[in-house]
Every structure is written in structure tokens, then in C-alpha cells.
Design a protein around this motif. Structure first.
Motif, PDB file in Angstrom:
ATOM      1  N   HIS A  48       5.415  11.026 -11.355  1.00  0.00           N
ATOM      2  CA  HIS A  48       6.054  10.439 -10.175  1.00  0.00           C
ATOM      3  C   HIS A  48       6.353   8.974 -10.432  1.00  0.00           C
ATOM      4  O   HIS A  48       5.601   8.297 -11.130  1.00  0.00           O
ATOM      5  CB  HIS A  48       5.136  10.532  -8.947  1.00  0.00           C
ATOM      6  N   VAL A  49       7.432   8.495  -9.838  1.00  0.00           N
ATOM      7  CA  VAL A  49       7.722   7.068  -9.794  1.00  0.00           C
ATOM      8  C   VAL A  49       7.591   6.664  -8.333  1.00  0.00           C
ATOM      9  O   VAL A  49       8.259   7.212  -7.468  1.00  0.00           O
ATOM     10  CB  VAL A  49       9.140   6.745 -10.323  1.00  0.00           C
ATOM     11  N   VAL A  50       6.689   5.742  -8.059  1.00  0.00           N
ATOM     12  CA  VAL A  50       6.395   5.309  -6.701  1.00  0.00           C
ATOM     13  C   VAL A  50       6.747   3.831  -6.578  1.00  0.00           C
ATOM     14  O   VAL A  50       6.349   3.027  -7.423  1.00  0.00           O
ATOM     15  CB  VAL A  50       4.901   5.522  -6.374  1.00  0.00           C
ATOM     16  N   THR A  51       7.500   3.478  -5.548  1.00  0.00           N
ATOM     17  CA  THR A  51       7.840   2.079  -5.304  1.00  0.00           C
ATOM     18  C   THR A  51       7.069   1.601  -4.079  1.00  0.00           C
ATOM     19  O   THR A  51       7.121   2.229  -3.019  1.00  0.00           O
ATOM     20  CB  THR A  51       9.356   1.916  -5.079  1.00  0.00           C
ATOM     21  N   ILE A  52       6.356   0.503  -4.251  1.00  0.00           N
ATOM     22  CA  ILE A  52       5.561  -0.065  -3.163  1.00  0.00           C
ATOM     23  C   ILE A  52       6.229  -1.358  -2.697  1.00  0.00           C
ATOM     24  O   ILE A  52       6.273  -2.340  -3.439  1.00  0.00           O
ATOM     25  CB  ILE A  52       4.122  -0.380  -3.620  1.00  0.00           C
ATOM     26  N   MET A  92       0.839  -1.186   0.000  1.00  0.00           N
ATOM     27  CA  MET A  92       0.000   0.000   0.000  1.00  0.00           C
ATOM     28  C   MET A  92       0.873   1.235   0.000  1.00  0.00           C
ATOM     29  O   MET A  92       1.935   1.257   0.623  1.00  0.00           O
ATOM     30  CB  MET A  92      -0.896  -0.006   1.241  1.00  0.00           C
ATOM     31  N   THR A  93       0.417   2.267  -0.718  1.00  0.00           N
ATOM     32  CA  THR A  93       1.052   3.576  -0.648  1.00  0.00           C
ATOM     33  C   THR A  93       0.014   4.643  -0.949  1.00  0.00           C
ATOM     34  O   THR A  93      -0.996   4.368  -1.603  1.00  0.00           O
ATOM     35  CB  THR A  93       2.232   3.700  -1.635  1.00  0.00           C
ATOM     36  N   HIS A  94       0.242   5.839  -0.444  1.00  0.00           N
ATOM     37  CA  HIS A  94      -0.634   6.964  -0.769  1.00  0.00           C
ATOM     38  C   HIS A  94      -0.238   7.533  -2.122  1.00  0.00           C
ATOM     39  O   HIS A  94       0.926   7.490  -2.509  1.00  0.00           O
ATOM     40  CB  HIS A  94      -0.534   8.058   0.303  1.00  0.00           C
ATOM     41  N   LEU A  95      -1.214   8.063  -2.834  1.00  0.00           N
ATOM     42  CA  LEU A  95      -0.918   8.751  -4.085  1.00  0.00           C
ATOM     43  C   LEU A  95      -0.119  10.012  -3.776  1.00  0.00           C
ATOM     44  O   LEU A  95      -0.326  10.637  -2.731  1.00  0.00           O
ATOM     45  CB  LEU A  95      -2.208   9.135  -4.802  1.00  0.00           C
ATOM     46  N   PRO A  96       0.788  10.407  -4.660  1.00  0.00           N
ATOM     47  CA  PRO A  96       1.522  11.657  -4.427  1.00  0.00           C
ATOM     48  C   PRO A  96       0.550  12.845  -4.347  1.00  0.00           C
ATOM     49  O   PRO A  96      -0.462  12.878  -5.050  1.00  0.00           O
ATOM     50  CB  PRO A  96       2.412  11.776  -5.668  1.00  0.00           C
ATOM     51  N   SER A  97       0.855  13.804  -3.483  1.00  0.00           N
ATOM     52  CA  SER A  97      -0.040  14.950  -3.298  1.00  0.00           C
ATOM     53  C   SER A  97       0.382  16.155  -4.133  1.00  0.00           C
ATOM     54  O   SER A  97      -0.265  17.194  -4.068  1.00  0.00           O
ATOM     55  CB  SER A  97      -0.096  15.346  -1.819  1.00  0.00           C
ATOM     56  N   ARG A  98       1.423  16.024  -4.900  1.00  0.00           N
ATOM     57  CA  ARG A  98       1.880  17.107  -5.777  1.00  0.00           C
ATOM     58  C   ARG A  98       1.592  16.731  -7.225  1.00  0.00           C
ATOM     59  O   ARG A  98       1.765  15.582  -7.610  1.00  0.00           O
ATOM     60  CB  ARG A  98       3.372  17.324  -5.620  1.00  0.00           C
ATOM     61  N   PRO A  99       1.182  17.709  -8.025  1.00  0.00           N
ATOM     62  CA  PRO A  99       0.950  17.407  -9.438  1.00  0.00           C
ATOM     63  C   PRO A  99       2.265  17.093 -10.157  1.00  0.00           C
ATOM     64  O   PRO A  99       3.340  17.503  -9.719  1.00  0.00           O
ATOM     65  CB  PRO A  99       0.320  18.689  -9.986  1.00  0.00           C
ATOM     66  N   GLY A 100       2.150  16.326 -11.229  1.00  0.00           N
ATOM     67  CA  GLY A 100       3.322  15.998 -12.032  1.00  0.00           C
ATOM     68  C   GLY A 100       3.507  14.505 -12.183  1.00  0.00           C
ATOM     69  O   GLY A 100       2.676  13.701 -11.763  1.00  0.00           O
ATOM     70  N   VAL A 129       6.894  -3.181  -6.150  1.00  0.00           N
ATOM     71  CA  VAL A 129       6.112  -2.803  -7.329  1.00  0.00           C
ATOM     72  C   VAL A 129       6.447  -1.357  -7.653  1.00  0.00           C
ATOM     73  O   VAL A 129       6.360  -0.492  -6.779  1.00  0.00           O
ATOM     74  CB  VAL A 129       4.592  -2.955  -7.068  1.00  0.00           C
ATOM     75  N   GLU A 130       6.826  -1.095  -8.886  1.00  0.00           N
ATOM     76  CA  GLU A 130       7.158   0.263  -9.304  1.00  0.00           C
ATOM     77  C   GLU A 130       6.048   0.787 -10.201  1.00  0.00           C
ATOM     78  O   GLU A 130       5.706   0.164 -11.205  1.00  0.00           O
ATOM     79  CB  GLU A 130       8.491   0.284 -10.052  1.00  0.00           C
ATOM     80  N   LEU A 131       5.472   1.923  -9.805  1.00  0.00           N
ATOM     81  CA  LEU A 131       4.404   2.558 -10.569  1.00  0.00           C
ATOM     82  C   LEU A 131       4.887   3.890 -11.126  1.00  0.00           C
ATOM     83  O   LEU A 131       5.581   4.631 -10.435  1.00  0.00           O
ATOM     84  CB  LEU A 131       3.183   2.817  -9.683  1.00  0.00           C
ATOM     85  N   HIS A 132       4.507   4.180 -12.350  1.00  0.00           N
ATOM     86  CA  HIS A 132       4.774   5.480 -12.966  1.00  0.00           C
ATOM     87  C   HIS A 132       3.424   6.192 -13.037  1.00  0.00           C
ATOM     88  O   HIS A 132       2.524   5.738 -13.743  1.00  0.00           O
ATOM     89  CB  HIS A 132       5.380   5.301 -14.354  1.00  0.00           C
ATOM     90  N   LEU A 133       3.287   7.277 -12.268  1.00  0.00           N
ATOM     91  CA  LEU A 133       2.006   7.965 -12.124  1.00  0.00           C
ATOM     92  C   LEU A 133       2.095   9.400 -12.619  1.00  0.00           C
ATOM     93  O   LEU A 133       3.117  10.063 -12.426  1.00  0.00           O
ATOM     94  CB  LEU A 133       1.584   7.992 -10.652  1.00  0.00           C
ATOM     95  N   ASP A 134       1.018   9.867 -13.219  1.00  0.00           N
ATOM     96  CA  ASP A 134       0.864  11.283 -13.552  1.00  0.00           C
ATOM     97  C   ASP A 134      -0.291  11.810 -12.722  1.00  0.00           C
ATOM     98  O   ASP A 134      -1.405  11.292 -12.794  1.00  0.00           O
ATOM     99  CB  ASP A 134       0.567  11.468 -15.045  1.00  0.00           C
ATOM    100  N   VAL A 135      -0.026  12.833 -11.903  1.00  0.00           N
ATOM    101  CA  VAL A 135      -1.013  13.372 -10.974  1.00  0.00           C
ATOM    102  C   VAL A 135      -1.451  14.756 -11.442  1.00  0.00           C
ATOM    103  O   VAL A 135      -0.615  15.609 -11.743  1.00  0.00           O
ATOM    104  CB  VAL A 135      -0.444  13.448  -9.542  1.00  0.00           C
TER     105      VAL A 135
END
Length: 115
Positions: A43-47, A33-41, A96-102
């Protein structure tokens, strides 16, 4: 698309990773589990993920030889800071590596400030 009207309870992503072992059996590789980034743009998030393990040596042998691995109940919430792990014997597994656009919309309209 995820929406919220306050920063409390910020949206998060919960993952259940499944895989096939060398005997062709489908098993849980891990939960995370991870929270979504709170800044726009972008992001690469590793869970980091984990899975429950048996309490005894024989439980581990059962997982290896007959695929009887402990799993969380369906619709279990992973909770804040790994609270789903509380009271369980677990082991760290994959990442798990996620590439997110916020994109943030209407935050000013709802008086929300992410700093």
C-alpha cells in the motif's frame, strides 16, 4: 510489527515531522495520523500533516523571526479525525508518503473478518 485481537482500535501511525528552517533552527513541520490498511498487500499511504499556529499576527512573526512556534505537548495523542486540532488554530503543511507491506496473521483464529 503491530498486533491486535479486534478491529476496534485498529492500529494507526502517528507522525511528527521536524525540519530545519533557513536559520538552522529545528522546528515542527507538522503532525499527522492515519490507520494502517486493513487489507494484506503493498500500500501507498499519504498522511496530510498540520501544525498549530499562533492566534495573532505577532505570534506568527515570533515563529518567523525567533523560531518560537507552538507545539503539542509530548505524548499527545492525535486522536480520531483530527480531534487534537479541536480548539487550536492550525494550518495544513506537508504530506508524508509511506510505502507499507501489510501481512495479516491469525485473523481466522480470532474470528476477525476484514471483508
Amino acid at each position: 510489527h503491530v498486533a491486535c485481537r479486534q478491529l476496534e482500535g485498529w492500529p494507526r501511525i502517528e507522525v511528527e515531522v521536524r525540519g530545519i528552517d533557513h536559520h538552522g533552527r529545528h522546528q515542527v513541520v507538522g503532525y499527522g495520523m492515519t490507520h494502517l490498511p486493513s487489507r494484506p498487500g503493498s500500500h501507498v499511504v499519504t498522511i496530510p500533516t498540520w501544525r498549530p499556529v499562533g492566534a495573532t499576527f505577532f505570534d506568527r512573526l515570533r515563529r518567523i523571526f525567533i523560531g518560537a512556534a507552538p507545539e503539542l505537548l509530548p505524548n499527545s495523542k492525535l486522536g480520531e479525525h483530527g480531534s487534537a486540532r479541536f480548539g487550536l488554530r492550525t494550518e495544513d503543511t506537508a504530506r508524508v508518503e509511506l510505502h507499507l507491506d501489510v501481512v495479516l496473521q491469525y485473523f481466522e483464529h480470532h474470528n476477525l473478518d476484514v471483508g
